[in-house]
Structures are given as structure tokens and as C-alpha cells.
Motif scaffolding. Sequence first.
Motif, mmCIF file in Angstrom:
data_model
loop_
_atom_site.group_PDB
_atom_site.id
_atom_site.type_symbol
_atom_site.label_atom_id
_atom_site.label_comp_id
_atom_site.label_asym_id
_atom_site.label_seq_id
_atom_site.Cartn_x
_atom_site.Cartn_y
_atom_site.Cartn_z
ATOM 1 N N HIS A 80 35.018 55.754 36.228
ATOM 2 C CA HIS A 80 36.428 55.399 36.099
ATOM 3 C C HIS A 80 37.083 55.681 37.442
ATOM 4 O O HIS A 80 36.832 56.723 38.047
ATOM 5 C CB HIS A 80 37.106 56.212 34.994
ATOM 6 C CG HIS A 80 38.389 55.611 34.504
ATOM 7 N ND1 HIS A 80 39.507 55.485 35.314
ATOM 8 C CD2 HIS A 80 38.734 55.079 33.304
ATOM 9 C CE1 HIS A 80 40.477 54.911 34.639
ATOM 10 N NE2 HIS A 80 40.040 54.654 33.420
ATOM 11 N N VAL A 81 37.927 54.769 37.909
ATOM 12 C CA VAL A 81 38.552 54.950 39.221
ATOM 13 C C VAL A 81 39.481 56.163 39.245
ATOM 14 O O VAL A 81 39.781 56.694 40.312
ATOM 15 C CB VAL A 81 39.326 53.685 39.656
ATOM 16 C CG1 VAL A 81 38.381 52.508 39.845
ATOM 17 C CG2 VAL A 81 40.413 53.329 38.653
ATOM 18 N N ASP A 82 39.926 56.587 38.065
ATOM 19 C CA ASP A 82 40.756 57.788 37.956
ATOM 20 C C ASP A 82 39.844 58.964 37.604
ATOM 21 O O ASP A 82 39.333 59.041 36.485
ATOM 22 C CB ASP A 82 41.810 57.604 36.873
ATOM 23 C CG ASP A 82 42.728 58.813 36.723
ATOM 24 O OD1 ASP A 82 42.507 59.816 37.431
ATOM 25 O OD2 ASP A 82 43.658 58.744 35.891
ATOM 26 N N VAL A 142 42.490 37.948 33.221
ATOM 27 C CA VAL A 142 42.031 39.336 33.202
ATOM 28 C C VAL A 142 43.170 40.292 33.521
ATOM 29 O O VAL A 142 43.360 41.307 32.832
ATOM 30 C CB VAL A 142 40.872 39.536 34.205
ATOM 31 C CG1 VAL A 142 40.489 41.012 34.290
ATOM 32 C CG2 VAL A 142 39.664 38.712 33.785
ATOM 33 N N LEU A 143 43.933 39.994 34.543
ATOM 34 C CA LEU A 143 45.031 40.869 34.946
ATOM 35 C C LEU A 143 46.071 41.011 33.831
ATOM 36 O O LEU A 143 46.548 42.107 33.545
ATOM 37 C CB LEU A 143 45.697 40.338 36.216
ATOM 38 C CG LEU A 143 44.861 40.396 37.499
ATOM 39 C CD1 LEU A 143 45.613 39.739 38.658
ATOM 40 C CD2 LEU A 143 44.509 41.836 37.854
ATOM 41 N N ARG A 144 46.422 39.895 33.204
ATOM 42 C CA ARG A 144 47.405 39.934 32.125
ATOM 43 C C ARG A 144 46.863 40.676 30.901
ATOM 44 O O ARG A 144 47.593 41.425 30.241
ATOM 45 C CB ARG A 144 47.833 38.515 31.741
ATOM 46 C CG ARG A 144 48.689 37.822 32.803
ATOM 47 C CD ARG A 144 49.078 36.412 32.397
ATOM 48 N NE ARG A 144 49.879 35.759 33.412
ATOM 49 C CZ ARG A 144 51.191 35.850 33.516
ATOM 50 N NH1 ARG A 144 51.865 36.572 32.632
ATOM 51 N NH2 ARG A 144 51.842 35.218 34.477
ATOM 52 N N ARG A 175 34.139 47.345 44.535
ATOM 53 C CA ARG A 175 35.437 47.260 45.225
ATOM 54 C C ARG A 175 36.089 45.894 44.978
ATOM 55 O O ARG A 175 37.295 45.796 44.758
ATOM 56 C CB ARG A 175 35.258 47.479 46.733
ATOM 57 C CG ARG A 175 34.983 48.921 47.133
ATOM 58 C CD ARG A 175 34.686 49.006 48.632
ATOM 59 N NE ARG A 175 34.401 50.361 49.050
ATOM 60 C CZ ARG A 175 35.306 51.214 49.533
ATOM 61 N NH1 ARG A 175 36.563 50.831 49.649
ATOM 62 N NH2 ARG A 175 34.958 52.428 49.891
ATOM 63 N N LEU A 176 35.276 44.859 45.043
ATOM 64 C CA LEU A 176 35.782 43.500 44.826
ATOM 65 C C LEU A 176 36.396 43.359 43.438
ATOM 66 O O LEU A 176 37.515 42.868 43.284
ATOM 67 C CB LEU A 176 34.654 42.485 45.006
ATOM 68 C CG LEU A 176 34.981 41.034 44.641
ATOM 69 C CD1 LEU A 176 36.081 40.491 45.528
ATOM 70 C CD2 LEU A 176 33.731 40.167 44.745
ATOM 71 N N PHE A 177 35.672 43.817 42.419
ATOM 72 C CA PHE A 177 36.172 43.705 41.058
ATOM 73 C C PHE A 177 37.421 44.566 40.843
ATOM 74 O O PHE A 177 38.324 44.192 40.100
ATOM 75 C CB PHE A 177 35.081 44.097 40.057
ATOM 76 C CG PHE A 177 34.202 42.940 39.669
ATOM 77 C CD1 PHE A 177 34.388 42.285 38.463
ATOM 78 C CD2 PHE A 177 33.193 42.495 40.519
ATOM 79 C CE1 PHE A 177 33.595 41.206 38.102
ATOM 80 C CE2 PHE A 177 32.395 41.425 40.170
ATOM 81 C CZ PHE A 177 32.595 40.769 38.951
ATOM 82 N N HIS A 178 37.461 45.708 41.501
ATOM 83 C CA HIS A 178 38.628 46.579 41.368
ATOM 84 C C HIS A 178 39.876 45.936 41.959
ATOM 85 O O HIS A 178 40.941 45.908 41.334
ATOM 86 C CB HIS A 178 38.373 47.925 42.050
ATOM 87 C CG HIS A 178 39.574 48.811 42.105
ATOM 88 N ND1 HIS A 178 40.210 49.282 40.971
ATOM 89 C CD2 HIS A 178 40.277 49.299 43.164
ATOM 90 C CE1 HIS A 178 41.242 50.028 41.327
ATOM 91 N NE2 HIS A 178 41.312 50.047 42.643
ATOM 92 N N HIS A 179 39.753 45.384 43.154
ATOM 93 C CA HIS A 179 40.914 44.820 43.836
ATOM 94 C C HIS A 179 41.268 43.413 43.353
ATOM 95 O O HIS A 179 42.451 43.039 43.331
ATOM 96 C CB HIS A 179 40.685 44.817 45.348
ATOM 97 C CG HIS A 179 40.672 46.189 45.953
ATOM 98 N ND1 HIS A 179 41.814 46.948 46.072
ATOM 99 C CD2 HIS A 179 39.657 46.948 46.445
ATOM 100 C CE1 HIS A 179 41.516 48.118 46.624
ATOM 101 N NE2 HIS A 179 40.215 48.142 46.861
ATOM 102 N N GLY A 229 41.407 44.026 39.056
ATOM 103 C CA GLY A 229 42.079 45.220 38.571
ATOM 104 C C GLY A 229 41.191 46.092 37.697
ATOM 105 O O GLY A 229 41.688 46.907 36.914
ATOM 106 N N SER A 230 39.877 45.931 37.811
ATOM 107 C CA SER A 230 38.948 46.720 36.997
ATOM 108 C C SER A 230 39.119 48.212 37.260
ATOM 109 O O SER A 230 39.205 48.638 38.406
ATOM 110 C CB SER A 230 37.497 46.313 37.310
ATOM 111 O OG SER A 230 37.305 44.937 37.062
ATOM 112 N N GLN A 231 39.153 48.982 36.186
ATOM 113 C CA GLN A 231 39.325 50.427 36.288
ATOM 114 C C GLN A 231 38.040 51.183 35.937
ATOM 115 O O GLN A 231 37.842 52.308 36.372
ATOM 116 C CB GLN A 231 40.440 50.888 35.341
ATOM 117 C CG GLN A 231 41.797 50.258 35.623
ATOM 118 C CD GLN A 231 42.384 50.722 36.941
ATOM 119 O OE1 GLN A 231 42.521 51.910 37.180
ATOM 120 N NE2 GLN A 231 42.716 49.777 37.811
ATOM 121 N N ILE A 232 37.203 50.564 35.117
ATOM 122 C CA ILE A 232 35.972 51.206 34.667
ATOM 123 C C ILE A 232 34.777 50.329 34.999
ATOM 124 O O ILE A 232 34.824 49.108 34.810
ATOM 125 C CB ILE A 232 36.005 51.446 33.138
ATOM 126 C CG1 ILE A 232 37.236 52.256 32.747
ATOM 127 C CG2 ILE A 232 34.735 52.162 32.681
ATOM 128 C CD1 ILE A 232 37.418 52.396 31.245
#
Length: 214
Positions: free
Chosen positions: A83-85, A187-189, A2-6, A9-12
Amino acid sequence: FRLFHHHFGSQIFLVRSRQMGDGDDEPIKSGAFWFYYKLGFRAVKQKVRSLADAEFAKIRKNRNYRCSVRTLKRLAVSDVFLHVDPERMEGFEELSIANLGYTVTRYIAEEFDGDRARAVRETTPLIAKKLNVINMRKWHADQKVAFDRMALLLANIPDLGDWSKRDKAAMVSIIRAKGGAQEREYVLRSNKHKRFRSSLEKLAADFKVDSTIR
């Protein structure tokens, strides 16, 4: 996760087979594979994924059913991913960072006889010109170091000079963020720059096909 996702922005998310019990009996004893399976993770290798689905069907049908140690070891030979999707859980192909490193090493060896300092000295201004970077005097030291290091990788992207002004500007912002105080902005960019990502994927794949490291 959850931390890495938020935060990044990690998706996988990828968990190595070792944590499933590949070469380590402790995860086998603890049933680590099913822990991740119930969270939604699925095997990267299709054969393992099919076996897992078949075994889970048996578990749902019979609460007393338990996988044998032999079966758990068969399930453990694959990395697992999430994958979050949910719509993008068909499969996963990992970007080979090693191949990108080999690509840079080959570039330095073939173009500069293995002289990394010379490679940086001559490559950086060429990439700066392709990315329309006119004045780097206002950049702080860490940003300049980041540019020197990434220039060696970017030099291997054949169509870099043909990128749109927007893509080039975004690439410059990624480089400057790499030299920033925190990794998050970089990372986000990077995650948002689709052309940069696709170029890296192609470089890694092409190296795998055309080259041999001995």
C-alpha cells in the motif's frame, strides 16, 4: 508500479504467490520473495508475514545467513501486497471480482430464467430511473453498452435508490467513463466513489457467505 500509481491512481499493488515461487522453482532460485520484501511488499497471509519478518531479522543479524529452499517455499505460498500509505500495511483483503460475476449470473438466472438479453432489456430502464437518468439519446453507443452491462451489477445493490443525488450523479459519470475511449477516467472516478466501492465489497462478501457455486 509507478506508472499505475500516477496514471490510474492505484494505491495498492498485489503480486501473486506464483511469482514468489508457489509452484514454480525459478522464483525460488532467484530469491524473488526477498526482492519484493525489500521493496516494501508484505505477505497477505499473517503466518507467512511473521515467518518473513523472523527470517529477515536473521539476515540482518548475520550477513552470511541464507534461507533454506524449504523456508523459501514456505514464504512463497502467499500473495504479497504493498500500500502506498505505510500506515495501511496492517493487512489486505482482496475484492472478489469472481463473486461479483457470480452475483450477476445468479440475478439473471433467478429473475429472468437465465435470459441475459431480457435481463438487460428490463433492468436498464429500472436502473436509469433509480439513478435519475432522464435522456440517454445523447449518449454514444459505447456508453449505452456500458450502462447495459453495469446495470446488471447495480441492480444487486439494495439501497441504490436511496443514494444521495451526488452519489447517483457520480455513478452515472462512472458508467459514461466506462464507455469512453480510455480506461483511465473510469478508474479514477471509480476510485473516488466510496459508496460504490463499499457496495461492491458487501456484494462480494455476502455472496461468499450465502451462496454455493456448483
